[in-house]
Write a protein that holds these residues in place. Structure first.
Motif, PDB file in Angstrom:
ATOM      1  N   GLN A  46       0.834  -1.212   0.000  1.00 17.82           N
ATOM      2  CA  GLN A  46       0.000   0.000   0.000  1.00 17.82           C
ATOM      3  C   GLN A  46       0.867   1.260   0.000  1.00 17.82           C
ATOM      4  N   GLY A  47       2.184   1.085  -0.043  1.00 17.68           N
ATOM      5  CA  GLY A  47       3.100   2.223  -0.015  1.00 17.68           C
ATOM      6  C   GLY A  47       3.314   2.766   1.386  1.00 17.68           C
ATOM      7  N   LEU A  48       3.032   1.943   2.393  1.00 17.44           N
ATOM      8  CA  LEU A  48       3.132   2.375   3.782  1.00 17.44           C
ATOM      9  C   LEU A  48       4.368   1.783   4.445  1.00 17.44           C
ATOM     10  N   VAL A  49       4.803   2.421   5.501  1.00 13.46           N
ATOM     11  CA  VAL A  49       5.960   1.968   6.262  1.00 13.46           C
ATOM     12  C   VAL A  49       5.478   1.505   7.636  1.00 13.46           C
ATOM     13  N   ILE A  50       5.921   0.338   8.050  1.00 12.41           N
ATOM     14  CA  ILE A  50       5.578  -0.176   9.376  1.00 12.41           C
ATOM     15  C   ILE A  50       6.418   0.592  10.392  1.00 12.41           C
ATOM     16  N   ASP A  51       5.730   1.293  11.302  1.00 17.17           N
ATOM     17  CA  ASP A  51       6.417   2.077  12.330  1.00 17.17           C
ATOM     18  C   ASP A  51       6.868   1.212  13.492  1.00 17.17           C
ATOM     19  N   CYS A  83       1.033   4.265   9.467  1.00 19.66           N
ATOM     20  CA  CYS A  83       0.187   5.419   9.190  1.00 19.66           C
ATOM     21  C   CYS A  83       0.204   5.695   7.688  1.00 19.66           C
ATOM     22  N   SER A  84      -0.803   6.372   7.227  1.00 19.61           N
ATOM     23  CA  SER A  84      -0.880   6.828   5.843  1.00 19.61           C
ATOM     24  C   SER A  84      -0.983   8.347   5.872  1.00 19.61           C
ATOM     25  N   ALA A  85       0.027   9.028   5.342  1.00 19.10           N
ATOM     26  CA  ALA A  85       0.022  10.492   5.372  1.00 19.10           C
ATOM     27  C   ALA A  85      -1.198  11.061   4.652  1.00 19.10           C
ATOM     28  N   SER A  86      -1.517  10.526   3.480  1.00 15.10           N
ATOM     29  CA  SER A  86      -2.626  11.095   2.702  1.00 15.10           C
ATOM     30  C   SER A  86      -3.979  10.818   3.354  1.00 15.10           C
ATOM     31  N   LEU A  87      -4.208   9.580   3.786  1.00 13.93           N
ATOM     32  CA  LEU A  87      -5.497   9.268   4.410  1.00 13.93           C
ATOM     33  C   LEU A  87      -5.617   9.901   5.796  1.00 13.93           C
ATOM     34  N   SER A  88      -4.512   9.971   6.522  1.00 19.49           N
ATOM     35  CA  SER A  88      -4.561  10.628   7.825  1.00 19.49           C
ATOM     36  C   SER A  88      -4.913  12.097   7.674  1.00 19.49           C
ATOM     37  N   ARG A  89      -4.336  12.752   6.686  1.00 22.26           N
ATOM     38  CA  ARG A  89      -4.682  14.152   6.441  1.00 22.26           C
ATOM     39  C   ARG A  89      -6.166  14.269   6.100  1.00 22.26           C
ATOM     40  N   GLU A  90      -6.657  13.376   5.256  1.00 23.62           N
ATOM     41  CA  GLU A  90      -8.073  13.407   4.859  1.00 23.62           C
ATOM     42  C   GLU A  90      -8.992  13.276   6.075  1.00 23.62           C
ATOM     43  N   VAL A  91      -8.726  12.290   6.918  1.00 23.56           N
ATOM     44  CA  VAL A  91      -9.641  12.061   8.037  1.00 23.56           C
ATOM     45  C   VAL A  91      -9.479  13.110   9.133  1.00 23.56           C
ATOM     46  N   ARG A 131     -14.112   6.047   7.471  1.00 21.84           N
ATOM     47  CA  ARG A 131     -14.427   4.957   6.529  1.00 21.84           C
ATOM     48  C   ARG A 131     -13.277   4.630   5.589  1.00 21.84           C
ATOM     49  N   SER A 132     -12.558   5.647   5.153  1.00 21.09           N
ATOM     50  CA  SER A 132     -11.446   5.379   4.233  1.00 21.09           C
ATOM     51  C   SER A 132     -10.344   4.581   4.935  1.00 21.09           C
ATOM     52  N   ILE A 133     -10.171   4.790   6.229  1.00 28.08           N
ATOM     53  CA  ILE A 133      -9.189   4.016   6.984  1.00 28.08           C
ATOM     54  C   ILE A 133      -9.678   2.581   7.162  1.00 28.08           C
ATOM     55  N   ASN A 134     -10.957   2.409   7.487  1.00 32.75           N
ATOM     56  CA  ASN A 134     -11.514   1.049   7.578  1.00 32.75           C
ATOM     57  C   ASN A 134     -11.309   0.309   6.264  1.00 32.75           C
ATOM     58  N   TYR A 135     -11.537   0.996   5.157  1.00 29.56           N
ATOM     59  CA  TYR A 135     -11.373   0.378   3.844  1.00 29.56           C
ATOM     60  C   TYR A 135      -9.916  -0.030   3.612  1.00 29.56           C
ATOM     61  N   LEU A 136      -8.977   0.859   3.947  1.00 29.95           N
ATOM     62  CA  LEU A 136      -7.556   0.542   3.809  1.00 29.95           C
ATOM     63  C   LEU A 136      -7.199  -0.685   4.638  1.00 29.95           C
ATOM     64  N   LEU A 137      -7.639  -0.712   5.880  1.00 33.70           N
ATOM     65  CA  LEU A 137      -7.329  -1.839   6.759  1.00 33.70           C
ATOM     66  C   LEU A 137      -7.958  -3.125   6.245  1.00 33.70           C
ATOM     67  N   GLN A 138      -9.168  -3.019   5.712  1.00 35.14           N
ATOM     68  CA  GLN A 138      -9.816  -4.202   5.156  1.00 35.14           C
ATOM     69  C   GLN A 138      -9.019  -4.737   3.962  1.00 35.14           C
TER      70      GLN A 138
END
Length: 147
Positions: A46-51, A83-91, A131-138
């Motif tokens: 997903q282009g994410l980094v595990i913190d 974390c997702s910078a783009s989705l975190s900013r959105e939510v 919801r966008s975070i739930n979708y990403l996690l799903q």
């Protein structure tokens, strides 16, 4: 961008079970370490980094006697934080208090019971702006489970 988000939300509405007890889990018939690897790959795909990776199963086993624990809970259990910078900013633009949900977590565990499946999942957010975070996690859980 809005069409992309709308399409993702529409897909989530069709694919995600109704928010019930607050957890989305999938039982996986595979080796624990294989599922762990799949979770790591699904997150990075997903282009994410595990913190952080929390080794909850090892901690509970190591401290069992110290806290008066009477039984083994897991053969292993881990929580992956990211974390997702783009989705975190959105939510967070939608609601600043959504900061409380970041970082996001996907967990993998196997009960100590004989023959227990490996479980991969996440805690669903009952906040409509998440919801966008739930979708990403799903998506991450589905890929990790081979779906």
């Amino acid at each position: 961008m809005k069409n992309k988000v709308f399409a993702a939300l529409a897909a989530m509405a069709l694919a995600t079970p109704a928010l019930g007890d607050g957890f989305y889990t999938v039982d996986v018939d595979a080796e624990f370490e294989d599922v762990v690897f799949n979770v790591e790959m699904a997150i990075t795909n997903q282009g994410l980094v595990i913190d952080d990776i929390s080794y909850v199963g090892q901690m509970l086993e190591r401290t069992k006697e110290d806290v008066g624990g009477g039984k083994d809970l897991f053969t292993d259990a881990r929580i992956f934080s990211f974390c997702s910078a783009s989705l975190s900013r959105e939510v967070m633009e939608a609601k600043l208090r959504n900061i409380q949900f970041c970082p996001y977590n996907v967990y993998v565990y196997q009960s100590a019971e004989d023959g227990a499946p490996v479980v991969v999942g996440y805690r669903e957010f009952n906040e409509p702006t998440m919801r966008s975070i739930n979708y990403l996690l799903q998506q991450i859980v589905a890929e990790a489970a081979g779906n």
